[in-house]
Design an enzyme around this catalytic site. Structure first.
Site, PDB file in Angstrom:
ATOM      1  N   ARG A  94       0.837  -1.198   0.000  1.00 37.64           N
ATOM      2  CA  ARG A  94       0.000   0.000   0.000  1.00 37.64           C
ATOM      3  C   ARG A  94       0.873   1.249   0.000  1.00 37.64           C
ATOM      4  O   ARG A  94       0.545   2.235  -0.654  1.00 37.64           O
ATOM      5  CB  ARG A  94      -0.930  -0.010   1.211  1.00 37.64           C
ATOM      6  CG  ARG A  94      -1.960  -1.154   1.174  1.00 37.64           C
ATOM      7  CD  ARG A  94      -2.880  -1.102   2.375  1.00 37.64           C
ATOM      8  NE  ARG A  94      -3.838  -2.212   2.414  1.00 37.64           N
ATOM      9  CZ  ARG A  94      -3.599  -3.401   2.939  1.00 37.64           C
ATOM     10  NH1 ARG A  94      -2.413  -3.677   3.465  1.00 37.64           N
ATOM     11  NH2 ARG A  94      -4.536  -4.322   2.957  1.00 37.64           N
ATOM     12  N   ASN A 126      -5.660   4.127  -0.500  1.00 35.01           N
ATOM     13  CA  ASN A 126      -4.398   3.745   0.148  1.00 35.01           C
ATOM     14  C   ASN A 126      -3.197   4.539  -0.361  1.00 35.01           C
ATOM     15  O   ASN A 126      -3.230   5.049  -1.470  1.00 35.01           O
ATOM     16  CB  ASN A 126      -4.132   2.256  -0.124  1.00 35.01           C
ATOM     17  CG  ASN A 126      -4.911   1.387   0.836  1.00 35.01           C
ATOM     18  OD1 ASN A 126      -5.005   1.698   2.013  1.00 35.01           O
ATOM     19  ND2 ASN A 126      -5.471   0.296   0.320  1.00 35.01           N
ATOM     20  N   ASP A 154      -9.547  -4.559   8.581  1.00 39.92           N
ATOM     21  CA  ASP A 154      -8.619  -5.585   9.089  1.00 39.92           C
ATOM     22  C   ASP A 154      -9.154  -6.192  10.384  1.00 39.92           C
ATOM     23  O   ASP A 154      -8.975  -7.386  10.645  1.00 39.92           O
ATOM     24  CB  ASP A 154      -7.239  -4.958   9.347  1.00 39.92           C
ATOM     25  CG  ASP A 154      -6.840  -4.062   8.197  1.00 39.92           C
ATOM     26  OD1 ASP A 154      -6.087  -4.492   7.329  1.00 39.92           O
ATOM     27  OD2 ASP A 154      -7.343  -2.919   8.148  1.00 39.92           O
ATOM     28  N   ARG A 157     -11.641  -8.667   9.431  1.00 40.87           N
ATOM     29  CA  ARG A 157     -10.963  -9.895   8.972  1.00 40.87           C
ATOM     30  C   ARG A 157     -10.495 -10.717  10.176  1.00 40.87           C
ATOM     31  O   ARG A 157     -10.648 -11.938  10.218  1.00 40.87           O
ATOM     32  CB  ARG A 157      -9.755  -9.525   8.099  1.00 40.87           C
ATOM     33  CG  ARG A 157     -10.155  -8.996   6.733  1.00 40.87           C
ATOM     34  CD  ARG A 157      -8.972  -8.497   5.922  1.00 40.87           C
ATOM     35  NE  ARG A 157      -9.402  -8.149   4.571  1.00 40.87           N
ATOM     36  CZ  ARG A 157      -8.860  -7.219   3.816  1.00 40.87           C
ATOM     37  NH1 ARG A 157      -7.828  -6.506   4.256  1.00 40.87           N
ATOM     38  NH2 ARG A 157      -9.324  -6.981   2.611  1.00 40.87           N
ATOM     39  N   HIS A 174     -14.633  -9.547  20.186  1.00 44.96           N
ATOM     40  CA  HIS A 174     -14.234  -8.149  20.346  1.00 44.96           C
ATOM     41  C   HIS A 174     -12.728  -8.089  20.272  1.00 44.96           C
ATOM     42  O   HIS A 174     -12.038  -8.542  21.185  1.00 44.96           O
ATOM     43  CB  HIS A 174     -14.768  -7.586  21.654  1.00 44.96           C
ATOM     44  CG  HIS A 174     -16.257  -7.682  21.697  1.00 44.96           C
ATOM     45  ND1 HIS A 174     -17.075  -6.799  21.028  1.00 44.96           N
ATOM     46  CD2 HIS A 174     -17.068  -8.616  22.235  1.00 44.96           C
ATOM     47  CE1 HIS A 174     -18.330  -7.168  21.172  1.00 44.96           C
ATOM     48  NE2 HIS A 174     -18.360  -8.272  21.901  1.00 44.96           N
ATOM     49  N   HIS A 181      -2.885   0.643   8.357  1.00 44.47           N
ATOM     50  CA  HIS A 181      -3.656  -0.286   7.511  1.00 44.47           C
ATOM     51  C   HIS A 181      -2.664  -0.757   6.440  1.00 44.47           C
ATOM     52  O   HIS A 181      -2.567  -0.183   5.366  1.00 44.47           O
ATOM     53  CB  HIS A 181      -4.859   0.411   6.887  1.00 44.47           C
ATOM     54  CG  HIS A 181      -5.544  -0.412   5.825  1.00 44.47           C
ATOM     55  ND1 HIS A 181      -6.067  -1.662   6.061  1.00 44.47           N
ATOM     56  CD2 HIS A 181      -5.757  -0.179   4.503  1.00 44.47           C
ATOM     57  CE1 HIS A 181      -6.582  -2.148   4.940  1.00 44.47           C
ATOM     58  NE2 HIS A 181      -6.396  -1.270   3.979  1.00 44.47           N
TER      59      HIS A 181
END
Ligand code: LAC
Length: 318
Positions: A94, A126, A154, A157, A174, A181
């Site tokens: 990125r 990005n 993320d 994910r 959680h 990122h």
């Protein structure tokens, strides 16, 4: 329909590529805003996406979709989400996109603010952390009003992988991925929980607990997720579209929602001038507060390394 201090909310999405179009679609399905405006330099592309989205309006909460290659389509927006820019090719990080996309921000941000001076800016393009700082500097807005989608995706994910491993619903995990990122991001395992049980103590009968090797494997899968998707289909769009819509909804509906968005970190003098993701309270003002999350010593160390990686790129361009 989202009411916003007496008028109907408008979100402007800059860039009608696959992320911009999917973000618009997610905003419509979730009923995030009354007007979804798409702006792109390609008139034919933006017209096609607007038509395609409009043809589904019967099936979503009441909203309208407009679009143009003229920036004035963003006029009066409550939120501007920027998705335009060069995208990662296989093998690129990125951060490799920083110079090109910072240049784009230099042109875009002043023009956007001219037509939507009261908007909260949400960067999606990005490298989102570098671009959030760029947008903040170029706009001279108060830091709360400029944020990035950061590690919201993320973290989702991460939660998906943990949920599958321990056998509970993703909504009951959680856990946050924080930092850049990008390649230096990392999960906050020390504070992760399922229900109110610390993740490191959690196990269901007949299911494997999550051990240190699983933590490493899952962290690696999260960090390399986008790369895998880019190899397979050229770009990521669905989950970032949903994550972006979630952030925009928290702003427009003034939700005070805790989300790991990118923002300018203050109160972390040791990290320097940097935009990164940490869990933060998001509402109509943008980022209302960054939480003071408890971290292990190792996590603190990873955060300062992540900050250094983003700072190095930002400082070379801004
Ligand atoms: C991803 C892109 C949005 O992580 O960076 O899918």
């Amino acid at each position: 329909v989202a009411e916003l201090s007496g008028h109907l909310a408008k979100v402007a999405i800059v860039g009608a590529g696959s992320v911009g179009a999917t973000l618009a679609y997610a905003c419509l399905i979730r009923g995030v805003a009354h007007t979804v405006a798409l702006y792109d330099i390609s008139a034919s592309k933006v017209e096609a996406e607007v038509l395609d989205l409009r043809h589904g309006l019967q099936f979503v909460p009441r909203a309208d979709v407009v679009g143009s290659d003229d920036v004035s389509v963003c006029a009066g927006a409550d939120v501007i989400a920027v998705t335009a820019g060069a995208k990662q090719r296989p093998g690129q990080t990125r951060l490799d996109l920083a110079a090109t996309n910072v240049d784009l921000c230099r042109q875009l941000i002043p023009r956007l603010l001219e037509v939507a001076p009261d908007a909260v800016i949400v960067m999606v393009t990005n490298p989102v952390d570098v671009l959030t700082l760029a947008a903040l500097q170029l706009s001279a807005l108060p830091p709360q009003r400029v944020l990035g989608t950061g590690t919201v995706l993320d973290s989702s994910r991460l939660r998906d992988l943990v949920a599958r491993h321990v056998g509970v619903a993703v909504q009951n995990v959680h856990a946050f991925v924080v930092g850049e990122h990008g390649d230096s991001e990392f999960p906050l395992w020390s504070s992760a929980s399922v229900g109110s049980v610390p993740l490191r103590q959690f196990s269901l009968a007949g299911r494997p607990a999550l051990g240190p090797e699983d933590e490493q494997r899952i962290a690696h899968e999260v960090v390399t997720a986008a790369e895998r998707i880019i190899r397979g289909k050229g770009a990521t769009n669905y989950a970032i579209g949903l994550a972006g819509a979630r952030v925009i909804e928290a702003i427009i509906k003034d939700e005070n929602r805790v989300l790991p968005v990118t923002s300018l970190l203050s109160g972390h003098d040791d990290l320097g001038q940097v935009c990164l993701s940490l869990p933060a309270v998001v509402n109509r003002s943008g980022v209302q507060a960054v939480l003071d999350v408890s971290m292990s010593e190792e996590e603190r160390d990873l955060l300062s390394r992540s900050a250094a990686a983003v700072r190095a790129v930002a400082e070379s361009l801004l």
